[in-house]
Design a protein around this motif. Structure first.
Motif, short mmCIF file in Angstrom:
data_model
loop_
_atom_site.label_atom_id
_atom_site.label_comp_id
_atom_site.label_asym_id
_atom_site.label_seq_id
_atom_site.Cartn_x
_atom_site.Cartn_y
_atom_site.Cartn_z
N MET A 92 49.95 38.56 32.68
CA MET A 92 49.02 39.67 32.88
C MET A 92 48.91 39.99 34.37
SD MET A 92 45.35 39.81 33.62
CE MET A 92 44.31 41.24 33.64
N LEU A 93 48.78 38.91 35.19
CA LEU A 93 48.74 39.12 36.63
C LEU A 93 50.09 39.59 37.16
CD1 LEU A 93 46.68 36.14 38.07
CD2 LEU A 93 46.03 38.50 37.85
N GLU A 94 51.17 39.15 36.52
CA GLU A 94 52.51 39.54 36.98
C GLU A 94 52.76 41.03 36.76
OE1 GLU A 94 55.46 37.13 35.29
OE2 GLU A 94 57.07 37.86 36.60
N SER A 95 52.31 41.56 35.62
CA SER A 95 52.49 43.01 35.39
C SER A 95 51.61 43.82 36.34
CB SER A 95 52.15 43.34 33.94
OG SER A 95 50.79 43.05 33.69
N THR A 96 50.43 43.30 36.69
CA THR A 96 49.59 43.96 37.69
C THR A 96 50.29 44.01 39.04
OG1 THR A 96 47.69 43.03 36.57
CG2 THR A 96 47.31 43.99 38.72
N PHE A 97 50.96 42.90 39.38
CA PHE A 97 51.67 42.87 40.67
C PHE A 97 52.86 43.82 40.67
CE2 PHE A 97 54.82 41.05 43.54
CZ PHE A 97 54.09 41.13 44.71
N MET A 98 53.58 43.95 39.54
CA MET A 98 54.70 44.88 39.50
C MET A 98 54.22 46.33 39.61
SD MET A 98 57.27 43.07 39.54
CE MET A 98 57.57 41.31 39.40
N MET A 122 40.35 32.02 39.80
CA MET A 122 41.50 32.15 40.70
C MET A 122 42.00 33.59 40.79
SD MET A 122 42.09 29.31 42.08
CE MET A 122 43.77 29.14 42.63
N SER A 123 41.72 34.41 39.77
CA SER A 123 42.26 35.77 39.83
C SER A 123 41.47 36.65 40.79
CB SER A 123 42.24 36.39 38.44
OG SER A 123 40.91 36.54 38.03
N VAL A 124 40.30 36.16 41.26
CA VAL A 124 39.55 36.90 42.28
C VAL A 124 40.35 36.95 43.58
CG1 VAL A 124 37.41 36.95 43.57
CG2 VAL A 124 37.40 36.22 41.22
N LEU A 125 40.99 35.80 43.94
CA LEU A 125 41.83 35.75 45.13
C LEU A 125 43.01 36.71 45.01
CD1 LEU A 125 42.07 31.96 45.97
CD2 LEU A 125 40.93 33.72 47.25
N PHE A 126 43.57 36.83 43.80
CA PHE A 126 44.69 37.75 43.57
C PHE A 126 44.27 39.19 43.84
CE2 PHE A 126 47.25 40.49 40.91
CZ PHE A 126 48.52 40.03 41.15
N TYR A 127 43.09 39.59 43.33
CA TYR A 127 42.70 41.00 43.51
C TYR A 127 42.29 41.29 44.95
CZ TYR A 127 43.08 41.62 38.55
OH TYR A 127 43.59 41.69 37.30
N ILE A 128 41.68 40.30 45.66
CA ILE A 128 41.37 40.51 47.08
C ILE A 128 42.66 40.67 47.88
CG2 ILE A 128 40.36 39.43 49.12
CD1 ILE A 128 38.30 38.16 47.36
N GLY A 129 43.67 39.86 47.57
CA GLY A 129 44.96 39.98 48.26
C GLY A 129 45.64 41.31 47.99
N ALA A 189 49.21 34.95 46.86
CA ALA A 189 50.05 33.86 46.39
C ALA A 189 49.21 32.65 45.99
CB ALA A 189 51.05 33.47 47.48
N LEU A 190 48.03 32.47 46.63
CA LEU A 190 47.15 31.38 46.18
C LEU A 190 46.59 31.66 44.80
CD1 LEU A 190 45.03 30.21 49.22
CD2 LEU A 190 46.74 28.96 47.97
N GLY A 191 46.32 32.94 44.51
CA GLY A 191 45.70 33.25 43.23
C GLY A 191 46.68 33.48 42.10
N ALA A 192 48.00 33.62 42.41
CA ALA A 192 48.97 33.96 41.37
C ALA A 192 49.42 32.72 40.62
CB ALA A 192 50.17 34.66 42.01
N ASP A 193 49.34 32.77 39.30
CA ASP A 193 49.73 31.61 38.49
C ASP A 193 51.21 31.62 38.12
OD1 ASP A 193 47.18 30.64 38.51
OD2 ASP A 193 46.59 31.77 36.73
N PHE A 194 51.84 32.82 38.16
CA PHE A 194 53.21 32.95 37.68
C PHE A 194 54.24 32.56 38.73
CE2 PHE A 194 51.83 36.91 39.54
CZ PHE A 194 52.88 37.29 40.32
#
Lengths: 93, 116
Positions: free
Chosen positions: A1-7, B1-8, B58-63
């Motif tokens: 889900m986060l990966e598709s957001t990043f793409m 952890m996804s809060v860090l992803f959206y701030i980034g 990158a800290l918040g990304a799990d993939f």
């Protein structure tokens, strides 16, 4: 889900950076004096370093970020050497 | 952890917009000393802010494999650019003043009054 957001984010980000690179390159080729060319190449190097850090997340590779560190240090070295030879008036106008 | 992803992600978008505006200013401004201001927007706003954004993302990304290595290296690169870009721009402006490369008409010129 986060990966598709990043793409989806990358589809927004890549045209901004490509347009900025093209405009910096236009100033680097057209610059009237030496310091304008050095300033444009400097900005271009720092932005390529930031873009390589983004591409490291995009391609899922660590090795691109080590190139970004070298690129940032190289732009600072270029500034300092050109300033040194311009102050001692050995090169330039 | 996804809060860090959206701030980034927000910091990366801000960095891209600042980068485009700095490039437009570097193309359109008339003088070298005025162009130096736009170059500051292009380096600090366009390189340091996206590098810190990549570190948080990158800290918040799990993939992502090796995400701690990518986060630490991009944070170190951001600090290097934050220290190196103003010092380089200052040295370049001083050299352009000393070598008398740029035509300009200032009201006051303190650097000329200090020496000679």
């Amino acid at each position: 889900m986060l990966e598709s957001t990043f793409m989806t984010l990358m589809k927004l980000i890549i045209p901004l950076y490509i347009a900025a690179f093209i405009i910096y390159a236009v100033r680097a080729f057209r610059g009237p004096t030496v310091v304008d060319i050095i300033l444009a190449v400097d900005c271009l190097s720092f932005d390529v370093a930031a873009f390589m850090a983004i591409l490291a997340v995009y391609f899922k590779s660590v090795y691109l970020v080590s190139g970004a560190i070298i690129l940032a240090l190289w732009a600072y070295l270029l500034d300092i050497y050109v300033a040194k030879y311009l102050v001692s008036r050995e090169v330039g106008a | 952890m996804s809060v860090l992803f959206y701030i980034g992600a927000l910091l990366i978008v801000i960095g891209g917009i600042c980068d485009l505006f700095g490039a437009l200013g570097l193309l359109k401004f008339p003088n070298f000393y005025v162009r130096l201001h736009a170059a500051t927007v292009g380096t600090i706003g366009g390189a340091v802010v996206p590098l810190f954004g990549v570190a948080l993302l990158a800290l918040g990304a799990d993939f992502l494999p090796h995400r701690y290595a990518i986060a630490g290296a991009s944070f170190i690169t951001g600090i290097i650019v934050l220290l190196a870009a103003p010092a380089g721009a200052h040295a370049l402006a001083y050299a352009a003043h000393k070598a008398k490369l740029v035509e300009w008409k200032p009201k006051v010129d303190h650097l000329k009054e200090v020496r000679e």
